[in-house]
Design a protein around this motif. Structure first.
Motif, PDB file in Angstrom:
ATOM      1  N   PHE A 201       0.860  -1.182   0.000  1.00 13.98           N
ATOM      2  CA  PHE A 201       0.000   0.000   0.000  1.00 13.98           C
ATOM      3  C   PHE A 201       0.894   1.230   0.000  1.00 13.98           C
ATOM      4  N   ALA A 202       0.917   1.945  -1.115  1.00 12.61           N
ATOM      5  CA  ALA A 202       1.709   3.172  -1.160  1.00 12.61           C
ATOM      6  C   ALA A 202       0.837   4.388  -0.885  1.00 12.61           C
ATOM      7  N   SER A 203      -0.474   4.151  -0.769  1.00 15.43           N
ATOM      8  CA  SER A 203      -1.416   5.239  -0.467  1.00 15.43           C
ATOM      9  C   SER A 203      -2.452   4.715   0.510  1.00 15.43           C
ATOM     10  N   THR A 204      -3.076   5.633   1.226  1.00 23.78           N
ATOM     11  CA  THR A 204      -4.226   5.244   2.035  1.00 23.78           C
ATOM     12  C   THR A 204      -5.385   4.922   1.099  1.00 23.78           C
ATOM     13  N   SER A 205      -6.424   4.311   1.642  1.00 23.79           N
ATOM     14  CA  SER A 205      -7.592   3.971   0.830  1.00 23.79           C
ATOM     15  C   SER A 205      -8.304   5.252   0.384  1.00 23.79           C
ATOM     16  N   VAL A 206      -9.126   5.107  -0.665  1.00 24.33           N
ATOM     17  CA  VAL A 206      -9.921   6.248  -1.149  1.00 24.33           C
ATOM     18  C   VAL A 206     -10.774   6.794  -0.014  1.00 24.33           C
ATOM     19  N   ARG A 207     -11.239   5.876   0.841  1.00 21.30           N
ATOM     20  CA  ARG A 207     -12.110   6.290   1.938  1.00 21.30           C
ATOM     21  C   ARG A 207     -11.339   7.045   3.017  1.00 21.30           C
ATOM     22  N   GLU A 208      -9.999   7.078   2.873  1.00 26.72           N
ATOM     23  CA  GLU A 208      -9.184   7.775   3.876  1.00 26.72           C
ATOM     24  C   GLU A 208      -8.258   8.803   3.235  1.00 26.72           C
ATOM     25  N   VAL A 287     -21.715  -0.639  -2.993  1.00 34.94           N
ATOM     26  CA  VAL A 287     -23.009   0.044  -2.930  1.00 34.94           C
ATOM     27  C   VAL A 287     -24.151  -0.973  -3.032  1.00 34.94           C
ATOM     28  N   ALA A 288     -23.974  -1.978  -3.899  1.00 32.02           N
ATOM     29  CA  ALA A 288     -25.021  -2.995  -4.050  1.00 32.02           C
ATOM     30  C   ALA A 288     -25.232  -3.771  -2.747  1.00 32.02           C
ATOM     31  N   ASN A 289     -24.174  -3.855  -1.940  1.00 31.45           N
ATOM     32  CA  ASN A 289     -24.258  -4.612  -0.681  1.00 31.45           C
ATOM     33  C   ASN A 289     -24.082  -3.696   0.527  1.00 31.45           C
ATOM     34  N   LYS A 290     -24.554  -2.465   0.376  1.00 35.53           N
ATOM     35  CA  LYS A 290     -24.345  -1.442   1.409  1.00 35.53           C
ATOM     36  C   LYS A 290     -24.758  -1.918   2.799  1.00 35.53           C
ATOM     37  N   ASP A 291     -25.916  -2.587   2.871  1.00 33.07           N
ATOM     38  CA  ASP A 291     -26.422  -3.015   4.184  1.00 33.07           C
ATOM     39  C   ASP A 291     -25.463  -3.965   4.889  1.00 33.07           C
ATOM     40  N   LYS A 292     -24.648  -4.693   4.106  1.00 35.81           N
ATOM     41  CA  LYS A 292     -23.741  -5.678   4.716  1.00 35.81           C
ATOM     42  C   LYS A 292     -22.391  -5.064   5.088  1.00 35.81           C
ATOM     43  N   TYR A 293     -22.042  -3.950   4.440  1.00 39.41           N
ATOM     44  CA  TYR A 293     -20.744  -3.311   4.706  1.00 39.41           C
ATOM     45  C   TYR A 293     -20.842  -2.159   5.711  1.00 39.41           C
ATOM     46  N   TYR A 299     -16.041   1.588   6.407  1.00 43.13           N
ATOM     47  CA  TYR A 299     -17.231   1.662   5.542  1.00 43.13           C
ATOM     48  C   TYR A 299     -18.307   2.484   6.257  1.00 43.13           C
ATOM     49  N   THR A 300     -18.051   3.773   6.322  1.00 42.56           N
ATOM     50  CA  THR A 300     -18.919   4.686   7.059  1.00 42.56           C
ATOM     51  C   THR A 300     -20.009   5.250   6.152  1.00 42.56           C
ATOM     52  N   ALA A 301     -20.962   5.933   6.759  1.00 44.91           N
ATOM     53  CA  ALA A 301     -22.029   6.575   5.982  1.00 44.91           C
ATOM     54  C   ALA A 301     -21.442   7.603   5.016  1.00 44.91           C
ATOM     55  N   GLU A 302     -20.405   8.334   5.474  1.00 46.10           N
ATOM     56  CA  GLU A 302     -19.772   9.346   4.600  1.00 46.10           C
ATOM     57  C   GLU A 302     -19.118   8.657   3.409  1.00 46.10           C
ATOM     58  N   ALA A 303     -18.435   7.525   3.689  1.00 43.62           N
ATOM     59  CA  ALA A 303     -17.773   6.801   2.599  1.00 43.62           C
ATOM     60  C   ALA A 303     -18.804   6.338   1.578  1.00 43.62           C
ATOM     61  N   PHE A 304     -19.959   5.878   2.066  1.00 43.44           N
ATOM     62  CA  PHE A 304     -20.987   5.418   1.128  1.00 43.44           C
ATOM     63  C   PHE A 304     -21.581   6.572   0.334  1.00 43.44           C
TER      64      PHE A 304
END
Ligand code: ZN
Length: 423
Positions: A201-208, A287-293, A299-304
């Motif tokens: 990992f040379a970068s943080t995740s998109v969500r971070e 997104v298709a499995n939002k309820d499970k993630y 996998y926060t509300a902001e990330a979604f």
């Protein structure tokens, strides 16, 4: 007392005084002949109305008569192609009781045997979707190696697996990067433990925030050590980390978002660095499995909210479309499939073709011969030619006219064994 004298050759074989076998030894398998109407060879070539003869685990010949006694499969009305290759999956990620199980917490969220069996299920789904080889890029589990072995021996149906076993990742608060000698030792240790590649990992995740997490010097050390150990280095990189990883001599760039400048793309083409844009599966699947993630890890509300906005207008990043025009750039196929996406691995190819304008033949090559080359397996898998390992699939319909044929996998052969035939 006189001892029983056994036959000398039996003694040599270590079977002295044992009763003879009462069951037959396995007979050599019959050759297999595939009657083919349309065959895409994985390197850009097309053959029509021919026969592919498979003997053992290899393709023996293309064309000529059907051998006597061969088992014949009729693949008319289908598009025949090499077994597909997904260079980026997380093969053990799954849902349990409708929740995403984070494999970094092995044994905490569910009993390990449950996790193992969910991984086995992923393998069945992947293989039946026509993917005969996948590379799993961490974080790895204690059963990555047993899975690789079980699938290689065909104990259970599953793809040929390559695994990074672990990853080099420094995006959590308080983490520090080890000094040079330790980084080099970590690479060598993973090699000794059987890793097929090193994931960095040379970068943080998109969500971070997609921030670089390693310096140029640190990337130079890790990828340099991989190169001297003959190991491939696969780098999750965004923005400025892309060019850093390319300069460090790493093997492949995953994602690349925000870092695919014309300069970086030209440098990758010149150095032969593979590019896996991972578009069209991972975010859509979240997104298709939002309820499970939702609520697990980052996998926060902001990330979604961000991801939902991103996929509302289905279009690959501008830099992917631009990358298609860079001469000599080696764009390979990887889905980044996590829980929920296994078995839907081909969706990223469809996405590239439908929304990114990629030529269907080039898309197929990126998931066959070019992907094989990126895994250092180009002389064994990824194309249909005499002497190659017999990984062959057939999809209902004419793929070049309508790539959604990828969703209609009717025939799957892995290493000369037919694992699916639903004409
Ligand atoms: Zn990934």
């Amino acid at each position: 007392m006189k001892s029983v004298q056994s036959h000398p050759s039996a003694a040599l074989l270590g079977v002295a005084n044992k009763p003879p076998l009462t069951w037959a030894l396995p007979r050599p398998r019959r050759p297999i002949a595939l009657n083919v109407a349309t065959l895409l060879d994985g390197k850009g070539g097309t053959l029509r109305d021919t026969v592919v003869v498979v003997s053992g685990d290899k393709i023996e010949r293309i064309g000529g008569p059907v051998p006597q006694g061969a088992q014949v499969y009729d693949l008319g009305g289908m598009t025949v192609a090499p077994g597909l290759i997904d260079t980026h999956v997380h093969v053990t990620y799954h849902f349990s009781h409708d929740r995403f199980i984070d494999n970094r917490l092995v044994g905490q969220d569910e009993p390990v045997p449950d996790s193992v069996l969910f991984s086995v299920e992923n393998g069945v789904r992947i293989l039946e979707a026509g993917f005969t080889t996948v590379q799993s890029l961490g974080p790895g589990t204690p059963w990555d190696l047993p899975l690789r072995e079980a699938w290689a021996r065909n104990l259970v149906p599953g793809p040929r697996l390559l695994t990074s076993l672990q990853w080099f990742r420094y995006d959590q608060p308080g983490q520090t990067v080890q000094p040079e000698a330790e980084l080099r030792a970590m690479v060598r240790d993973l090699k000794a433990r059987g890793a097929d590649a090193i994931k960095i990992f040379a970068s943080t995740s998109v969500r971070e925030g997609s921030r670089p997490t390693l310096t140029q010097a640190q990337l130079d050390v890790i990828c340099g050590e991989c190169n001297s150990q003959g190991l491939r280095s696969v780098v999750h990189a965004y923005t400025s980390a892309v060019k850093m990883a390319v300069q460090a001599g790493c093997t492949a760039i995953e994602h690349g978002t925000g870092g695919m400048t014309d300069e970086a793309l030209a440098l990758m083409a010149a150095k032969g660095t593979f590019f896996d844009p991972t578009v069209g599966v991972v975010t859509e699947n979240y997104v298709a499995n939002k309820d499970k993630y939702l609520g697990v890890g980052n996998y926060t509300a902001e990330a979604f909210a961000m991801m939902e906005k991103l996929i509302a207008n289905p279009k690959p990043p501008e830099e992917f479309i631009r990358s298609l025009k860079v001469p000599g750039l080696k764009i390979v196929y990887g889905s980044d499939a996590t829980a929920g996406a296994h078995g839907h691995n081909a969706e990223g190819l469809l996405y590239r073709i439908k929304f990114g304008g990629q030529d269907p033949m080039r898309a197929l090559v990126s998931a066959t011969s070019l992907a094989a080359e990126s895994l250092n397996l180009g002389s064994e898998i990824g194309s249909i030619a005499p002497g190659m390992t017999a990984d062959i699939v057939a999809m209902r319909g004419d793929y070049l006219a309508d790539a959604t044929a990828l969703r209609e996998m009717a025939f799957v052969m892995k290493g000369g064994r037919v694992v699916k035939y639903q004409p």
